[in-house]
Scaffold this motif. Structure first.
Motif, PDB file in Angstrom:
ATOM      1  N   GLU A  45     -15.837   1.929  50.335  1.00 55.75           N
ATOM      2  CA  GLU A  45     -14.459   1.519  50.600  1.00 55.75           C
ATOM      3  C   GLU A  45     -13.699   1.317  49.281  1.00 55.75           C
ATOM      4  OE1 GLU A  45     -12.134  -2.528  52.022  1.00 55.75           O
ATOM      5  OE2 GLU A  45     -14.273  -2.297  52.470  1.00 55.75           O
ATOM      6  N   LEU A  75     -15.455   6.848  57.420  1.00 53.48           N
ATOM      7  CA  LEU A  75     -15.809   6.901  58.833  1.00 53.48           C
ATOM      8  C   LEU A  75     -17.283   7.293  58.906  1.00 53.48           C
ATOM      9  CD1 LEU A  75     -12.780   8.877  60.320  1.00 53.48           C
ATOM     10  CD2 LEU A  75     -13.172   6.430  60.441  1.00 53.48           C
ATOM     11  N   GLN A  78     -22.859   9.152  63.758  1.00 53.09           N
ATOM     12  CA  GLN A  78     -24.295   9.123  64.032  1.00 53.09           C
ATOM     13  C   GLN A  78     -25.095   9.825  62.943  1.00 53.09           C
ATOM     14  OE1 GLN A  78     -24.571  10.909  67.904  1.00 53.09           O
ATOM     15  NE2 GLN A  78     -24.064   9.014  68.981  1.00 53.09           N
ATOM     16  N   ASN A 101     -11.172  -6.516  57.685  1.00 53.11           N
ATOM     17  CA  ASN A 101     -11.855  -6.111  58.912  1.00 53.11           C
ATOM     18  C   ASN A 101     -10.997  -5.218  59.804  1.00 53.11           C
ATOM     19  OD1 ASN A 101     -14.138  -7.427  58.236  1.00 53.11           O
ATOM     20  ND2 ASN A 101     -13.742  -9.245  59.468  1.00 53.11           N
ATOM     21  N   GLN A 104     -11.579  -1.623  58.926  1.00 49.33           N
ATOM     22  CA  GLN A 104     -12.955  -1.245  59.214  1.00 49.33           C
ATOM     23  C   GLN A 104     -13.196  -1.152  60.721  1.00 49.33           C
ATOM     24  OE1 GLN A 104     -15.446  -0.483  56.673  1.00 49.33           O
ATOM     25  NE2 GLN A 104     -16.057   0.520  58.589  1.00 49.33           N
ATOM     26  N   ILE A 105     -12.657  -2.123  61.457  1.00 50.11           N
ATOM     27  CA  ILE A 105     -12.813  -2.103  62.918  1.00 50.11           C
ATOM     28  C   ILE A 105     -12.159  -0.855  63.499  1.00 50.11           C
ATOM     29  CG2 ILE A 105     -12.094  -3.228  65.063  1.00 50.11           C
ATOM     30  CD1 ILE A 105     -12.457  -5.921  63.555  1.00 50.11           C
ATOM     31  N   ASP A 108     -14.378   2.123  62.639  1.00 46.39           N
ATOM     32  CA  ASP A 108     -15.580   2.191  63.486  1.00 46.39           C
ATOM     33  C   ASP A 108     -15.242   2.713  64.869  1.00 46.39           C
ATOM     34  OD1 ASP A 108     -17.052   1.220  61.403  1.00 46.39           O
ATOM     35  OD2 ASP A 108     -17.127  -0.850  62.144  1.00 46.39           O
ATOM     36  N   SER A 109     -14.114   2.254  65.403  1.00 47.82           N
ATOM     37  CA  SER A 109     -13.700   2.693  66.729  1.00 47.82           C
ATOM     38  C   SER A 109     -13.424   4.189  66.750  1.00 47.82           C
ATOM     39  CB  SER A 109     -12.453   1.925  67.157  1.00 47.82           C
ATOM     40  OG  SER A 109     -11.992   2.394  68.397  1.00 47.82           O
ATOM     41  N   SER A 111     -14.646   6.422  64.634  1.00 46.24           N
ATOM     42  CA  SER A 111     -15.925   7.127  64.427  1.00 46.24           C
ATOM     43  C   SER A 111     -16.662   7.319  65.740  1.00 46.24           C
ATOM     44  CB  SER A 111     -16.816   6.354  63.459  1.00 46.24           C
ATOM     45  OG  SER A 111     -16.228   6.256  62.196  1.00 46.24           O
ATOM     46  N   GLN A 112     -16.733   6.236  66.538  1.00 42.79           N
ATOM     47  CA  GLN A 112     -17.418   6.322  67.834  1.00 42.79           C
ATOM     48  C   GLN A 112     -16.728   7.330  68.747  1.00 42.79           C
ATOM     49  OE1 GLN A 112     -17.769   2.390  69.482  1.00 42.79           O
ATOM     50  NE2 GLN A 112     -18.844   1.599  67.695  1.00 42.79           N
TER      51      GLN A 112
END
Length: 412
Positions: A45, A75, A78, A101, A104-105, A108-109, A111-112
């Motif tokens: 980051e 990002l 898997q 955060n 980052q949150i 992450d969202s 990326s999923q």
């Protein structure tokens, strides 16, 4: 907020607030010249609170936007880094260093979401283009989904069958298959079957794997079937079975002979022949026996011959055993790779023929013929030990021809 997708090698604007439209053009820049490319490569980051105090060229695109605070995070999917997410604010955001955060949150969202989309897309492509049938039924036996392959087999398009019941499509065979569904729903265990079906293109065989599909509560909500066409395999097996039966029939009726397949470990893999019936023997009792079990005192001699056949030689020899005079023909059998895994042994009972030959000979000739065909090695010496005669078995044991032995003394 902008997103760098590594797979697509593209930078895209997710959304903006308070930035004039003409400034959005500034977001289009070579990836390796942006902070997104740097963060994606490093996996680390990076946050700058005030661009006016930072001269790094990777932030130039945001300076053109007159951004002040920039935060970029990788990002992580898997299989590792799949891109980068950047938040650029035209005002200074000192809170971003103490509360990072949010970015980052969001990363992450995203990326999923990308992983799910890619997996779903890959799975859909696999299912739709596979040369294998995929079908999903609900618990009432109605088609929920099926791929193009199965639709082609059934003589239609996927949409022709979705919503229809198994009874509408399979008719008289439906109840048989629905009982299988009931068992899977009750036991929550999958099962595998092989079945033939009368289809528009003719009779086809399928190997099917049926598995329960569970809802979030753990109840069975449907049945998933993966079906592989094994029609060619079944036809080959049928032909092979017919050929096998024919070969067994030929072997069983082969006159005056014992026919055997000898395995690599020198055990009997198969045996048949008319001679078994003549001698009141059951050929199946010999399957699995070793050479020692079958030939007893003669097993070493037979083993020597059979090993030569396993090395690629065709062998022919005679042997007197069990009050029979037998002619052995041994042939190596090669598989598709050219390897010899088995040999064929055809043992003909030639006792009657030998007896007839002896009846035509005088006593002296009879004795010579008996000496030549006896299993033991015999050498006849003169008083001075010169060799006067030796039979075939003696020559074989000594590794010499009769010409090399005749007239020689024992000491030679």
């Amino acid at each position: 907020i902008e997103l760098f997708d590594a797979d697509q090698q593209k930078m895209g604007l997710i959304g903006s607030v308070g930035i004039p439209v003409e400034r959005e053009a500034g977001l289009r820049a070579p990836i390796d010249q942006t902070i997104s490319g740097l963060v994606f490569t490093s996996g680390q980051e990076m946050t700058v609170l005030n661009l006016n105090e930072n001269k790094d060229k990777h932030f130039d695109v945001y300076r053109k936007l007159r951004a002040v605070t920039v935060s970029c995070v990788p990002l992580i999917g898997q299989k590792g880094a799949i891109g980068a997410l950047t938040l650029a604010d035209i005002k200074e955001r000192p809170d971003i260093s103490t509360q990072p955060n949010f970015v980052q949150i969001l990363a992450d969202s995203i990326s999923q979401g990308i992983d799910i989309f890619k997996n779903k897309t890959a799975y859909q492509l696999l299912v739709e283009n596979a040369n294998t049938g995929f079908i999903l039924f609900d618990t009432q036996g109605r088609y929920v989904a099926l791929n193009q392959y199965i639709a082609n087999v059934l003589g239609g398009k996927p949409e022709d069958f979705i919503g229809k019941s198994l009874k509408e499509v399979m008719q008289e065979k439906a109840d048989f298959h629905l009982k299988r569904f009931e068992k899977i729903i009750h036991t929550k265990q999958g099962a595998q079957y092989e079945d033939s079906f009368q289809l528009p293109g003719g009779i086809r065989w399928f190997s099917s794997d049926l598995q329960p599909v569970f809802d979030p509560a753990g109840s069975v909500s449907g049945i998933q079937i993966v079906a592989v066409d094994i029609t060619r395999q079944k036809e080959s097996e049928k032909k092979l079975s017919k050929n096998e039966a024919l070969l067994k029939e030929i072997a069983a009726n082969y006159p005056n002979s014992y026919i055997s397949i000898i395995e690599k470990d020198l055990t009997v893999g198969f045996t048949s022949g008319q001679e078994f019936k003549k001698q009141g023997l059951d050929p199946d009792q010999f399957v699995g026996l070793t050479l020692q079990d079958v030939f007893h005192d003669h097993s070493d001699y037979i083993k020597e011959k059979y090993l030569k056949a396993f090395s690629g030689e065709e062998i022919e020899f005679e042997l007197s055993i069990n009050e029979q005079h037998q002619l052995y023909r041994v042939i190596p059998l090669t598989n598709g790779d050219g390897k010899i895994e088995r040999i064929l042994s055809v043992v003909e009972n030639i006792t009657e023929r030998k007896n007839a030959e002896l009846a035509l000979l005088g006593n002296e000739e009879k004795q010579k013929l008996l000496l030549q065909n006896i299993y033991a090695g015999i050498v006849v010496h003169a008083p001075d030990t010169r060799i006067l005669m030796a039979n075939n078995r003696a020559c074989e044991i000594l590794g010499l021809t009769i010409e090399q032995m005749m007239g020689k003394e024992a000491i030679d």
